[in-house]
Scaffold this motif. Structure first.
Motif, PDB file in Angstrom:
ATOM      1  N   ALA A   1       0.702  -1.211   0.000  1.00 57.38           N
ATOM      2  CA  ALA A   1      -0.046   0.089   0.056  1.00 57.38           C
ATOM      3  C   ALA A   1       0.771   1.033   0.133  1.00 57.38           C
ATOM      4  N   LEU A   2       1.892   1.258   0.689  1.00 59.16           N
ATOM      5  CA  LEU A   2       2.767   2.292   0.649  1.00 59.16           C
ATOM      6  C   LEU A   2       3.537   2.756  -0.514  1.00 59.16           C
ATOM      7  N   GLU A   3       3.943   1.675  -1.266  1.00 62.28           N
ATOM      8  CA  GLU A   3       4.344   1.715  -2.548  1.00 62.28           C
ATOM      9  C   GLU A   3       3.393   2.366  -3.417  1.00 62.28           C
ATOM     10  N   ALA A   4       2.256   1.697  -3.566  1.00 63.68           N
ATOM     11  CA  ALA A   4       1.126   2.201  -4.197  1.00 63.68           C
ATOM     12  C   ALA A   4       0.881   3.662  -4.210  1.00 63.68           C
ATOM     13  N   MET A   5       0.935   4.290  -3.011  1.00 58.87           N
ATOM     14  CA  MET A   5       0.931   5.610  -2.444  1.00 58.87           C
ATOM     15  C   MET A   5       2.118   6.346  -3.068  1.00 58.87           C
ATOM     16  N   LYS A   6       3.178   5.795  -3.061  1.00 60.90           N
ATOM     17  CA  LYS A   6       4.557   6.561  -3.602  1.00 60.90           C
ATOM     18  C   LYS A   6       4.249   6.786  -4.981  1.00 60.90           C
ATOM     19  N   LEU A   7       3.742   5.785  -5.955  1.00 60.41           N
ATOM     20  CA  LEU A   7       3.523   5.715  -7.180  1.00 60.41           C
ATOM     21  C   LEU A   7       2.439   6.794  -7.370  1.00 60.41           C
ATOM     22  N   ALA A   8       1.414   6.738  -6.505  1.00 58.22           N
ATOM     23  CA  ALA A   8       0.533   7.569  -6.858  1.00 58.22           C
ATOM     24  C   ALA A   8       0.821   9.257  -6.622  1.00 58.22           C
ATOM     25  N   ILE A   9       1.445   9.418  -5.981  1.00 58.37           N
ATOM     26  CA  ILE A   9       2.148  10.869  -5.435  1.00 58.37           C
ATOM     27  C   ILE A   9       3.134  11.265  -6.672  1.00 58.37           C
ATOM     28  N   GLU A  10       3.949  10.306  -7.257  1.00 59.97           N
ATOM     29  CA  GLU A  10       4.674  10.499  -8.459  1.00 59.97           C
ATOM     30  C   GLU A  10       3.709  11.084  -9.657  1.00 59.97           C
ATOM     31  N   VAL A  11       2.730  10.204  -9.414  1.00 60.44           N
ATOM     32  CA  VAL A  11       1.757  10.601 -11.009  1.00 60.44           C
ATOM     33  C   VAL A  11       1.272  12.218 -10.703  1.00 60.44           C
ATOM     34  N   ALA A  12       0.878  12.253  -9.385  1.00 58.72           N
ATOM     35  CA  ALA A  12       0.163  13.524  -9.149  1.00 58.72           C
ATOM     36  C   ALA A  12       1.184  14.791  -9.225  1.00 58.72           C
TER      37      ALA A  12
ATOM     38  N   ARG B   1       2.640  19.368 -15.108  1.00 65.49           N
ATOM     39  CA  ARG B   1       2.344  19.529 -16.526  1.00 65.49           C
ATOM     40  C   ARG B   1       1.292  20.568 -16.513  1.00 65.49           C
ATOM     41  N   TRP B   2       0.290  20.551 -15.627  1.00 70.32           N
ATOM     42  CA  TRP B   2      -0.559  21.680 -15.740  1.00 70.32           C
ATOM     43  C   TRP B   2      -0.272  23.030 -15.255  1.00 70.32           C
ATOM     44  N   THR B   3       1.057  23.122 -14.621  1.00 75.74           N
ATOM     45  CA  THR B   3       1.633  24.359 -14.253  1.00 75.74           C
ATOM     46  C   THR B   3       2.014  24.818 -15.424  1.00 75.74           C
ATOM     47  N   ASP B   4       2.710  23.961 -16.415  1.00 82.05           N
ATOM     48  CA  ASP B   4       3.529  24.386 -17.604  1.00 82.05           C
ATOM     49  C   ASP B   4       2.260  24.535 -18.611  1.00 82.05           C
TER      50      ASP B   4
ATOM     51  N   GLY C   1      -6.517  32.662  -9.100  1.00 86.39           N
ATOM     52  CA  GLY C   1      -5.678  32.172  -8.055  1.00 86.39           C
ATOM     53  C   GLY C   1      -4.254  32.054  -8.441  1.00 86.39           C
ATOM     54  N   ILE C   2      -3.968  32.650  -9.509  1.00 88.15           N
ATOM     55  CA  ILE C   2      -2.611  32.347 -10.110  1.00 88.15           C
ATOM     56  C   ILE C   2      -1.805  33.819  -9.733  1.00 88.15           C
ATOM     57  N   THR C   3      -1.038  33.609  -8.568  1.00 90.11           N
ATOM     58  CA  THR C   3      -0.248  34.763  -7.939  1.00 90.11           C
ATOM     59  C   THR C   3       1.157  34.850  -8.592  1.00 90.11           C
ATOM     60  N   GLU C   4       1.947  35.790  -8.138  1.00 92.65           N
ATOM     61  CA  GLU C   4       3.165  35.952  -8.798  1.00 92.65           C
ATOM     62  C   GLU C   4       4.105  34.771  -8.292  1.00 92.65           C
ATOM     63  N   ASP C   5       3.952  34.218  -6.889  1.00 91.27           N
ATOM     64  CA  ASP C   5       4.570  33.040  -6.419  1.00 91.27           C
ATOM     65  C   ASP C   5       4.161  31.554  -6.920  1.00 91.27           C
ATOM     66  N   PHE C   6       3.477  31.615  -7.925  1.00 91.00           N
ATOM     67  CA  PHE C   6       2.791  30.302  -8.606  1.00 91.00           C
ATOM     68  C   PHE C   6       4.158  29.802  -9.719  1.00 91.00           C
ATOM     69  N   ASP C   7       4.477  28.626  -9.261  1.00 88.26           N
ATOM     70  CA  ASP C   7       5.620  27.997  -9.986  1.00 88.26           C
ATOM     71  C   ASP C   7       5.410  26.250  -9.800  1.00 88.26           C
ATOM     72  N   TYR C   8       6.597  25.743 -10.610  1.00 89.69           N
ATOM     73  CA  TYR C   8       6.464  24.343 -10.534  1.00 89.69           C
ATOM     74  C   TYR C   8       6.684  23.591  -9.150  1.00 89.69           C
ATOM     75  N   LEU C   9       6.503  22.560  -8.995  1.00 92.10           N
ATOM     76  CA  LEU C   9       6.726  21.907  -7.814  1.00 92.10           C
ATOM     77  C   LEU C   9       8.203  21.244  -7.831  1.00 92.10           C
ATOM     78  N   PRO C  10       8.771  21.343  -6.671  1.00 90.18           N
ATOM     79  CA  PRO C  10      10.355  20.862  -6.908  1.00 90.18           C
ATOM     80  C   PRO C  10      10.209  19.323  -6.750  1.00 90.18           C
TER      81      PRO C  10
END
Length: 173
Positions: free
Chosen positions: A116-127, A133-136, A164-173
């Motif tokens: 279940a933890l591995e599945a959560m990690k994969l889901a986090i990577e996909v999200a 991608r949506w930020t781009d 809701g798109i402010t000046e600090d809107f950027d990609y996730l690290p």
């Protein structure tokens, strides 16, 4: 002749159609005319066919009833009340309760399940990749809007702030 005697022609059509639907009157179109008829032998044949069908249904139902009664009796043979049966039923009930308790305990450990933890990690990577991608996509849309509509810069800035798109809107690290 019907209207002269006080009969509505539409009611005659309805009655004839209901008789045709019930197979009491036969209907055939010959040329441009439609003929309706009913023969006494047709009604007798229908009654005989219905009687035969009901007789066969009754016979098959009686046969099925006898089979089910026999099956019921054969199932009752091994279930006579006895101390041994009572003990077996008590043991079965206790085993079912133990099974339910162990299932609940296993469910409480499900949060720590490695799969279940591995599945959560994969889901986090996909999200994470979807968010980037949506930020781009948003940055691409902003660039297109500013190059296409340079005179509406203030209106676009106001639209971005409302969305809701402010000046600090950027990609996730």
């Amino acid at each position: 002749m019907g209207p002269k005697k006080g009969v509505i022609s539409q009611s005659v059509k309805d009655v004839i159609q209901s008789l045709v639907d019930d197979d009491l009157v036969l209907k055939d179109k010959i040329g441009t005319s439609v003929y309706f008829w009913s023969l006494p032998s047709c009604a007798g044949n229908q009654l005989r066919n219905t009687y035969k069908k009901l007789e066969s249904d009754l016979t098959s139902s009686k046969k099925r009833y006898a089979e089910l009664a026999e099956q019921r009796d054969s199932l009752k043979r091994g279930r006579e009340e006895s101390d041994e049966r009572e003990a077996a039923l008590e043991e079965l009930k206790a085993t079912e309760l133990e099974h339910k308790r162990l299932k609940d305990e296993l469910a409480s450990y499900a949060d720590n399940d490695p799969a279940a933890l591995e599945a959560m990690k994969l889901a986090i990577e996909v999200a994470h990749s979807a968010a980037n991608r949506w930020t781009d996509n948003i940055f691409t849309l902003q660039q297109w809007c500013s190059t296409t509509f340079p005179q509406a810069k203030e209106q676009l800035e106001h639209l971005y702030k409302e969305a809701g798109i402010t000046e600090d809107f950027d990609y996730l690290p």
